[in-house]
Write a protein that holds these residues in place. Structure first.
Motif, short mmCIF file in Angstrom:
data_model
loop_
_atom_site.label_atom_id
_atom_site.label_comp_id
_atom_site.label_asym_id
_atom_site.label_seq_id
_atom_site.Cartn_x
_atom_site.Cartn_y
_atom_site.Cartn_z
N LEU A 209 0.82 -1.21 0.00
CA LEU A 209 0.00 0.00 0.00
C LEU A 209 0.86 1.26 0.00
N ALA A 210 1.95 1.26 0.75
CA ALA A 210 2.83 2.43 0.79
C ALA A 210 3.50 2.64 -0.56
N THR A 211 3.92 1.56 -1.19
CA THR A 211 4.54 1.66 -2.51
C THR A 211 3.58 2.31 -3.51
N LEU A 212 2.33 1.86 -3.50
CA LEU A 212 1.35 2.39 -4.44
C LEU A 212 0.89 3.80 -4.06
N ASN A 217 9.46 3.02 -4.04
CA ASN A 217 9.72 1.59 -3.91
C ASN A 217 10.01 1.22 -2.46
N VAL A 218 8.93 1.06 -1.67
CA VAL A 218 9.06 0.73 -0.25
C VAL A 218 9.32 -0.77 -0.12
N SER A 219 10.27 -1.14 0.74
CA SER A 219 10.57 -2.55 0.97
C SER A 219 10.12 -2.94 2.37
N LEU A 220 10.03 -4.26 2.59
CA LEU A 220 9.59 -4.76 3.89
C LEU A 220 10.52 -4.30 5.01
N ARG A 254 3.30 10.42 4.68
CA ARG A 254 4.25 11.19 3.89
C ARG A 254 4.12 12.66 4.26
N GLN A 255 5.27 13.30 4.42
CA GLN A 255 5.30 14.74 4.70
C GLN A 255 6.57 15.30 4.06
N ASP A 256 6.38 16.30 3.19
CA ASP A 256 7.53 16.94 2.52
C ASP A 256 8.44 15.91 1.84
N GLU A 257 7.82 14.96 1.15
CA GLU A 257 8.51 13.92 0.37
C GLU A 257 9.17 12.84 1.22
N TYR A 258 9.11 12.97 2.54
CA TYR A 258 9.69 11.95 3.42
C TYR A 258 8.58 11.05 3.95
N ILE A 259 8.84 9.73 3.98
CA ILE A 259 7.80 8.78 4.35
C ILE A 259 8.22 7.91 5.53
N SER A 260 7.22 7.40 6.21
CA SER A 260 7.44 6.40 7.27
C SER A 260 6.34 5.37 7.17
N ARG A 335 8.92 7.92 -7.76
CA ARG A 335 9.51 8.88 -6.84
C ARG A 335 10.64 8.24 -6.05
N GLU A 336 11.68 9.01 -5.81
CA GLU A 336 12.78 8.53 -4.97
C GLU A 336 12.26 8.28 -3.57
N LYS A 337 12.69 7.17 -2.98
CA LYS A 337 12.29 6.86 -1.60
C LYS A 337 13.14 7.64 -0.62
N LYS A 338 12.48 8.44 0.21
CA LYS A 338 13.17 9.18 1.27
C LYS A 338 12.48 8.84 2.59
N LEU A 339 13.18 8.12 3.46
CA LEU A 339 12.59 7.69 4.72
C LEU A 339 12.77 8.75 5.80
N LYS A 340 11.75 8.91 6.61
CA LYS A 340 11.85 9.83 7.74
C LYS A 340 12.85 9.29 8.76
#
Length: 428
Positions: A209-212, A217-220, A254-260, A335-340
């Motif tokens: 769900l996060a990937t979509l 490209n969120v991984s486990l 997601r906030q300001d392109e950063y995700i958790s 989108r590039e993955k940027k983790l919080k």
């Protein structure tokens, strides 16, 4: 009129439901697609087993390659489960130009990008609606229905077993171990329930769900996971007293392109729609910048609800076949993955502390929060007749995960704090 021919890998609960729907809805399928859809071959473990549906013996096989390499078969439906060997089957099917429908969340969470890349290379369709939340069309919603919006939060009850357990604990005051045993007897929980109760099943679904939702490209490995095995009757009783229900929530933000992305037992305000989702039902709450709040609710598992999603994917691929537009979908991640960082992940928290029952303790506790700039929404101190210590119940305002970790570390060095009994995220 040339029929569209299907190979079915697996004839368990979901596979049986797929056969029932395809055979029972032929008129609808024909009118929607413009061609009949036929299940040509079915992979089973035992061809002589008694079944609740009638399938011609000549359509049954115990050799998966017989289906995958059959030039007459246009679409492979995979409902057999498994990961590594199943991935090999699906990649080979795609290489041979066959389209794929799968209900396999484990496979898509771990190898989704590789499978979708092969599909694009071979101009094939891969659809996997049933891999998350059974009959709820949440994947199609994220890919199509909300494609014009920017999703900022996906939060859901995506595991029916844990929701059943927490519901029974809340409504009946039952202990975790007792309800787990009951869930196993009813078939809601496996003999080894680890994947469900420790949050791994939900984490795999939230990966998808996060990937979509965020097109990254969120991984486990990106999912912070905590299960429900440590949730006690006491925790749930406090939650209810404060106006909350305890739920195992998958939360992607997601906030300001950063995700958790996380899966954790969470206290949900009783006025939030997700708080009223009980039993084995699932619900997914989606917040978009334009659409605002939406929620999708329904059966998260079961023969016909899950099979409905599988056949919906089959129908979509069949329509593409008739139109000659298979394989035109772009990869969902761009989108590039940027983790919080822990400093960027913020939420409210509930804490239950056992402390010395003497003057000045509360002041020391609140001082630790102030030192790390965590403000408090409510603080309640009360004696516990069953313990020599007092209990302090705290709900914070939004605080960063990093700040809370510092507060908890500070408690470890305080002699007056006998134990940090519980720490939970608070939503709604």
């Amino acid at each position: 009129m040339k029929p569209i021919k299907v190979g079915l890998l697996g004839l368990g609960t979901v596979g049986t439901g797929v056969v029932r729907i395809v055979e029972g809805h032929q008129e609808d399928l024909l009118n929607q697609v413009g061609a009949p859809i036929e299940i040509e071959k079915v992979l089973v473990q035992n061809k002589n087993k008694q079944r609740s549906i009638n399938i011609a013996p000549g359509k049954l096989t115990d050799d998966p390659w017989e289906i995958i390499r059959d030039p007459e078969i246009d679409i492979i439906i995979e409902v057999m489960g498994g990961i590594e060997q199943t991935k090999e089957y699906i990649l080979e099917a795609l290489s041979l130009g066959k389209h794929v429908v799968t209900a396999n969340k484990d496979l898509m969470a771990l190898y989704g990008p590789e499978i979708l890349a092969r599909a694009q290379e071979k101009q094939c369709d891969v659809m996997y609606e049933a891999s998350v939340a059974g009959g709820i069309p949440i994947i199609r919603t994220l890919l199509d229905g909300l494609s014009s919006d920017r999703i900022t939060k996906v939060m859901g009850i995506v595991n029916g077993t844990t929701n059943y357990i927490l519901t029974k604990m809340s409504q009946e005051g039952a202990a975790y171990a007792d309800v787990l045993k009951e869930a196993q007897e009813l078939g809601y929980a496996e003999a080894d329930p680890t994947s469900d109760v420790e949050g791994l099943d939900a984490a795999r679904k939230m990966t998808i769900l996060a990937t979509l939702g965020f097109r990254s490209n969120v991984s486990l490995d990106d999912v912070d996971v905590q299960g429900i095995s440590s949730v006690s009757r006491e925790d749930i009783a406090y939650a209810k007293r404060l106006g909350y229900e305890m739920k195992l929530l998958g939360i992607a933000e997601r906030q300001d392109e950063y995700i958790s992305v996380s899966v954790q037992p969470t206290m949900v305000r009783h006025t939030h729609p997700i708080a009223s989702v009980n039993g084995v039902f699932n619900a997914v709450y989606v917040h978009g910048e334009a659409v605002g709040e939406t929620m999708f609710y329904g059966a998260g598992a079961g023969e016909l609800p899950t099979a409905t999603s599988v056949v919906a994917d089959l129908l979509a691929i069949s329509k593409n076949l008739k139109l000659g537009v298979n394989g035109k979908n772009q990869l969902p991640t761009y989108r590039e993955k940027k983790l919080k960082t822990d400093e960027q992940i913020a939420s409210k928290y509930f804490l239950l502390l056992h402390v010395d029952d003497k003057a000045g303790v509360l002041a020391r506790i609140t001082q630790a929060f102030a030192e790390f700039e965590v403000s408090l929404e409510s603080v309640v101190q009360q004696p516990n007749p069953t313990l020599p210590e007092a209990e302090i119940v705290i709900i914070t305002h939004d605080a960063s995960k990093a700040a809370m970790q510092k507060v908890l570390k500070a408690f470890q060095s305080m002699e007056v704090v006998k134990s940090v009994k519980s720490v939970y995220r608070v939503e709604g």
